[in-house]
Structures are given as structure tokens and as C-alpha cells.
Design a protein around this motif. Structure first.
Motif, PDB file in Angstrom:
ATOM      1  N   UNK A  38       0.675  -1.186   0.012  1.00 13.10           N
ATOM      2  CA  UNK A  38       0.039   0.068   0.040  1.00 13.10           C
ATOM      3  C   UNK A  38       0.613   1.283   0.013  1.00 13.10           C
ATOM      4  N   UNK A  39       2.178   1.143   0.522  1.00 16.41           N
ATOM      5  CA  UNK A  39       3.028   2.216   0.352  1.00 16.41           C
ATOM      6  C   UNK A  39       3.458   2.809   1.728  1.00 16.41           C
ATOM      7  N   UNK A  40       2.954   2.176   2.682  1.00 16.04           N
ATOM      8  CA  UNK A  40       3.206   2.519   4.030  1.00 16.04           C
ATOM      9  C   UNK A  40       4.838   2.940   4.324  1.00 16.04           C
ATOM     10  N   UNK A  41       5.472   1.846   4.271  1.00 21.47           N
ATOM     11  CA  UNK A  41       7.151   1.688   4.395  1.00 21.47           C
ATOM     12  C   UNK A  41       7.743   2.613   3.522  1.00 21.47           C
ATOM     13  N   UNK A  42       7.173   2.830   2.225  1.00 20.48           N
ATOM     14  CA  UNK A  42       7.879   3.579   1.534  1.00 20.48           C
ATOM     15  C   UNK A  42       7.809   4.936   1.807  1.00 20.48           C
ATOM     16  N   UNK A  43       6.570   5.289   2.139  1.00 19.52           N
ATOM     17  CA  UNK A  43       6.447   6.792   2.748  1.00 19.52           C
ATOM     18  C   UNK A  43       7.323   6.986   3.753  1.00 19.52           C
ATOM     19  N   UNK A  44       7.580   5.941   4.801  1.00 23.06           N
ATOM     20  CA  UNK A  44       8.196   6.412   5.886  1.00 23.06           C
ATOM     21  C   UNK A  44       9.731   6.289   5.707  1.00 23.06           C
ATOM     22  N   UNK A  45      10.185   5.356   4.692  1.00 20.75           N
ATOM     23  CA  UNK A  45      11.676   5.533   4.108  1.00 20.75           C
ATOM     24  C   UNK A  45      11.766   6.989   3.525  1.00 20.75           C
ATOM     25  N   UNK A  46      11.118   7.337   2.764  1.00 19.20           N
ATOM     26  CA  UNK A  46      11.251   8.521   1.882  1.00 19.20           C
ATOM     27  C   UNK A  46      11.580   9.909   3.015  1.00 19.20           C
ATOM     28  N   UNK A  47      11.062   9.700   4.169  1.00 20.62           N
ATOM     29  CA  UNK A  47      11.084  10.999   5.110  1.00 20.62           C
ATOM     30  C   UNK A  47      12.668  10.965   5.262  1.00 20.62           C
ATOM     31  N   UNK A  48      13.222   9.988   5.581  1.00 24.94           N
ATOM     32  CA  UNK A  48      14.797   9.875   5.861  1.00 24.94           C
ATOM     33  C   UNK A  48      15.750   9.437   4.740  1.00 24.94           C
ATOM     34  N   UNK A  49      15.209   9.541   3.566  1.00 25.50           N
ATOM     35  CA  UNK A  49      16.020   9.370   2.430  1.00 25.50           C
ATOM     36  C   UNK A  49      16.435   7.953   2.600  1.00 25.50           C
ATOM     37  N   UNK A  50      15.767   6.822   2.657  1.00 20.79           N
ATOM     38  CA  UNK A  50      16.193   5.371   2.699  1.00 20.79           C
ATOM     39  C   UNK A  50      15.178   4.637   2.031  1.00 20.79           C
ATOM     40  N   UNK A  51      15.099   5.022   0.827  1.00 19.00           N
ATOM     41  CA  UNK A  51      13.856   4.134  -0.208  1.00 19.00           C
ATOM     42  C   UNK A  51      15.012   2.761  -0.447  1.00 19.00           C
ATOM     43  N   UNK A  52      14.253   1.598  -0.445  1.00 22.28           N
ATOM     44  CA  UNK A  52      15.032   0.288  -0.450  1.00 22.28           C
ATOM     45  C   UNK A  52      15.727   0.200  -1.520  1.00 22.28           C
TER      46      UNK A  52
END
Length: 542
Positions: A42-56
Motif C-alpha cells: 500500500x506504500x506505508x513503508x515507502x512513505x516512511x523510508x522517504x522521510x529519511x531518504x532510505x528508499x529500499x
């Protein structure tokens, strides 16, 4: 504190859709908890990762939007600027602490690295001990010399939280911090996060798929689906007056802590009986040091009837999985016996060459379907191999495989695809199909839905329930979630420290437990109807 505006994250070319996150806007204030809910993908973790510049993946790029944290846009920060806020102003608690902690480094050193990176003004060693004490870990002075693999799952998660708060951040992102934990450990971790939020006014960005956790933790809720926020608002408004059909479907999939209706009044015909199963694991000491003994099973006895479901419930380390492996002859017990009615007597003492009828009659569904499937075999090959080993022709095995895939509601064309091409819920259906190939009498399901989203979990539970009724299967259902046990089981066996605490009907265990330990398990379950919480009887459509 945090303002996300029109955030879009592009998927690589050739994907099913263009955007993994599509114009997401969210806000988070100091001291507030925002719960972000949704299924996998759904994009939950991607949104969180983007906050700190850690897209997987480097192939995932922020397409547009802004993320303002304390007035600065993190999407336009340099790498050195992002390193300043990662761990310094924003702590991150990952879902799986074992894969996030370095197994070769001691706990104290890993936490101290965060402090040294962010130039902690005081004594780093003293702050490490304080952080471990803040998360209520015992003997923090000695724990700093332990390795991650020497700790339990709950302790490792506490270490991750200690690492996240060590430099006293303003905000903590917690990505499914309790999904793999048993109910009592989950309750402790949630209580700890609440305490830290209140004591330090930390803003908490909490990702979860459990609406019980949402009800206990959230000030506001955002529901995501396919990269889009479909609903967002105060907890009471979203839970009690959900507008979007998807939110209503997720709420309807939450299992209730209520025993199911008794399906038959008369006793079930006998199938499996095990008496006084005992298993002790022994570890070697270093050089001349003494090893230690852990009693995984301590004189455990049980009975399962034909068509009956017995839930085995307990915390991590209670002996549930050892019991399952022992009954499936994957672990040899030290003492005890087991009879499979009409098939084998005292089969635990039989040599391996005599166990083929037992292995056909008892099939195991593992917790992690991905690791229990061979990634180099197609789905069809994984199902057919057991059939071929039992003498069926290639054509008959293929026909049976196609039939089984249809039974678990998968396209028969899935037989020619590999496990990595399926979602978690689809892989679990494949593992169930493989177990059914042997036409078993007893299905041993070891935490088969603990790692799945609540909606996928409901689908798998419905599938197991319908298969049981159609096939007349007996089930030994191992779980740490009493809500799932209540949904599936006729009776429950509660275990603790390898011992049998009590066994009774599911209704009796939930309503009138004999032992205080069982009562504590019931109390620890995240609920939708606690005092001061939200009740939604008119909302849920089942």
C-alpha cells in the motif's frame, strides 16, 4: 513537526502501475501518534523510508512533492544533512530487529555508534546504559556486552527502540514493531512506546496492519491503499465512522476475541493422542565452561479428534513449535509416546523407514511460506514431488496439482511459476495445497498467518475453515494470537516454558480461565472495545 505534501514515488519502468506512492499528504505534531494502516504494497513503508531518504531500491525515485521536517525539506537535503537527522532527530524502529542489528557486534557498541555519529555531548557509555534502562531491559550494565542472537525477540525489539531514542530524537518512525511478537511482549512494547511518547513528547509515526494496535495507540489514523491515502482523520472518526469501503473491509477482517459457535455437541472420534512428551535441548559451553539445558517440552499430553481444531497458544519460547515438530517426527523427543488412530501406535519410537504412513497422515504448514518453498522449483514441482515419491505417475501428479491449486483459489497456471512471483498470502495458499496433496488426516499449522496483513489473514483462515469442513481434517493450530485461536479452534492448550498450563474449550479459556497466566494472555490482546476505546458493532460487515 512533519508535513508531507503531495508525495509521489515512481516505480521502475515495466511495473504494474507508475507510482508506488501517489500524492500522499500527511501531518504529524509533536507528542502525537499517527498510525498508518494498509495491506502489503500500500506504500506505508515507502512513505516512511522517504522521510529519511532510505528508499529500499535505487530504482525507486521520488517523483514529486515535499517532506518538511522541522521546517526543512528532507527531499532536498544533501546526504550529509540526512545523516544528521537520521538517528539524531528521527529514530527508526524496523520490523525485524534480527536483520537490522549486526549479529557480530555487541549491543552496547551498536547503540554507542549512534551517539558518536551525532556527537553526543555527555559520556556515550553512560547514555547507552540509560537508554537500555529506559526501555526496561534487565541488567543493562551487563547487557551491553551481549550479542543480538543471545536475546529474545522482545528484547531485541527493545534494543532497537533504545537505539532509536538514544540521541533523544524529536520523532520516531516505528515500522510494524510488534507484528511478529507474541501478545504479552506486544503489549509491553506498545506500553513502552506510549510511555516514551508521554515522557519525552516524541512524535510517533507508527506503521501497522492491526486495528487493535491502532485503537490502543493512535491519535490520528491514515489508511493507505495502492499508494493512495483513502481515508485520514482522528482515531474515533475513522474507526467508528469509516467512510471508505476499503477501510470498512479492513475493519471487518479484524478477528474478534470471541469463541466460535460449537459445531457439534458429541465428542469427536479419536485421531491423535500424545502422552508425556518431553524434550530437553542441551547447549555446549565455551572450552571448559558448562553448557546449559533448556526443557522445551515438559511432560505435555494432548488429544485431537477427527475434524477437530486444537489451538496451541503461548508466548515465544513456550514450546509450541517444538511440540509441532515432535508430532511430525521432525524432532525426536526424549520421553513420551503418540498414537495415530488406525495408522500407527507409538509412532514416535518407530525408525525413519517405517514412518511413511505417518508422514502422509500428518502434514505441516510452516510460518514462513517463502522459506519453506524451494525457490529453484516451480510451484507445480513443489507440489508434485511428494505425489511422485508416493508412486503416482507424472500425469496423475500434474492433474492432482491443478486440482489442488483450484481448491486453494489459485489459477492452475500458477503451477509453472516460481515462489518469488507470488504475494505472501498466495505463497501460503501454495503451501496449504502442497500439504493437502498427501490427503492428510491432521494438518499442523505453525503460526500460518502471523506475518500476513489482516485482510489476507482473514482469507487464509476462511480457506482453512472451509477445507477442514470439506475434507474432515483435524487441525493442530499453533498461534500466539488468541483472536485467531478464537476464530479457528474448538479447544485450546495453553503452554508456558515447555509446560502445559491448562487445556479446555475455547469458550472457557476466554471467559473463565483457570490460571492467572492464561488470564494475562487474554488481557494482553489488543482490542477494539476496551474502556475508553471505540466500539463499532454497526460498522463491521462480515
Amino acid at each position: 513537526m512533519l508535513h508531507i505534501r503531495d508525495l509521489s514515488i515512481a516505480l521502475p519502468p515495466g511495473s504494474d502501475r507508475q507510482l508506488a506512492v501517489d500524492r500522499v499528504s500527511l501531518d504529524l505534531a509533536a507528542g502525537e501518534t499517527l498510525c498508518v494502516v494498509g495491506e502489503s504494497g500500500s506504500g506505508k513503508s515507502l512513505t516512511a523510508s522517504a522521510i529519511v531518504g532510505l528508499l529500499p531500491s535505487p530504482r525507486l525515485k521520488v517523483h514529486s512533492g515535499s517532506i518538511l521536517f522541522e521546517g526543512r525539506d528532507t527531499l532536498r537535503m544533501s546526504e550529509s544533512g540526512l545523516r544528521e537527522i537520521r538517528g539524531g532527530r528521527i529514530g527508526y524502529v524496523f520490523q525485524d530487529p534480527m536483520s537490522s542489528l549486526n549479529p557480530l557486534e555487541r549491543i552496547g557498541k551498536q547503540i554507542r555508534e549512534v551517539l558518536e555519529l551525532h556527537a553526543w555531548p555527555g559520556d556515550p557509555q553512560r547514555r547507552v546504559v540509560e537508554a537500555l534502562r529506559d526501555v526496561h531491559l534487565p541488567s543493562p550494565e551487563s547487557l551491553i556486552d551481549a550479542f543480538p542472537w543471545q536475546l529474545s525477540g522482545g528484547q531485541r525489539q527493545r534494543v532497537m527502540i533504545a537505539m532509536a531514542i538514544a540521541s533523544e530524537p524529536a520523532m520516531v518512525i516505528a515500522d510494524e514493531p510488534t507484528s511478529a511478537l507474541d501478545v504479552t511482549t506486544q503489549a509491553q512494547i506498545l506500553a513502552l512506546l506510549r510511555e516514551l511518547r508521554q515522557r519525552r513528547s516524541i512524535a510517533l509515526f507508527l506503521i501497522t496492519h492491526d486495528f487493535g494496535v491502532v485503537n490502543e495507540m493512535a491519535d490520528r489514523v491514515a489508511v493507505m491503499r495502492n499508494g493512495v491515502v483513502v481515508e485520514e482523520g482522528a482515531k474515533r472518526d475513522v474507526l467508528a465512522r469509516a467512510r471508505d469501503p476499503y477501510t470498512r473491509r479492513l475493519l471487518g477482517a479484524v478477528p474478534e476475541l470471541r469463541a466460535r459457535t460449537i459445531r457439534r455437541a458429541e465428542p469427536y472420534p479419536p485421531l491423535l493422542r500424545a502422552d508425556h512428551l518431553t524434550k530437553t535441548w542441551r547447549t555446549r559451553g565455551r572450552l571448559f565452561g558448562r553448557g546449559r539445558e533448556v526443557k522445551a517440552l515438559d511432560s505435555v499430553s494432548l488429544e485431537v479428534g477427527q475434524g477437530e481444531t486444537l489451538a496451541v497458544v503461548g508466548e515465544s519460547g513456550s514450546g509450541k513449535s517444538t511440540l509441532a515438530r515432535a508430532l511430525c517426527c521432525l524432532t525426536r523427543v526424549d520421553h513420551g509416546c503418540a498414537d495415530l488412530h488406525g495408522i500407527a501406535t507409538d509412532y514416535l519410537s518407530l525408525p525413519a523407514r517405517s514412518l511413511q504412513p505417518v508422514r502422509r497422515a500428518i502434514q505441516l504448514v510452516f510460518q514462513d511460506p517463502y522459506s519453506s518453498l524451494n525457490p529453484r522449483r516451480t510451484v507445480g514441482q513443489s507440489i508434485e514431488i511428494g505425489l511422485r515419491a508416493n508412486g503416482e505417475s507424472a500425469a496423475a501428479a500434474r492433474a492432482r496439482t491443478v486440482e489442488l491449486l483450484a481448491r486453494v483459489q489459485l489459477d492452475p497456471a500458477a503451477a509453472d511459476r516460481y515462489p518469488n512471483e507470488f504475494s505472501g498470502g498466495q505463497r501460503q495458499r501454495i503451501v496449504i495445497a502442497r500439504a493437502l496433496a498427501m490427503r492428510p488426516k491432521l494438518l499442523v499449522a505453525d503460526e500460518p498467518v502471523s506475518a500476513l496483513d489482516v485482510s489476507v489473514q482473514a482469507e487464509i483462515l476462511d480457506l482453512l475453515d472451509s477445507l477442514q469442513q470439506e475434507e474432515g481434517l483435524a487441525m493442530l493450530f499453533i498461534t500466539h494470537d488468541l483472536r485467531v485461536a478464537a476464530r479457528m479452534a474448538d479447544r485450546a492448550l495453553v503452554m508456558r516454558g515447555g509446560m502445559m498450563v491448562e487445556t479446555s474449550s475455547m469458550e472457557r479459556v476466554l471467559a473463565d480461565p483457570e490460571q492467572e497466566y492464561t488470564a494475562s494472555l487474554v488481557r494482553a490482546v489488543p482490542r477494539m472495545t476496551e474502556a475508553g476505546s471505540v466500539e463499532m458493532p454497526a460498522l463491521i460487515e462480515r
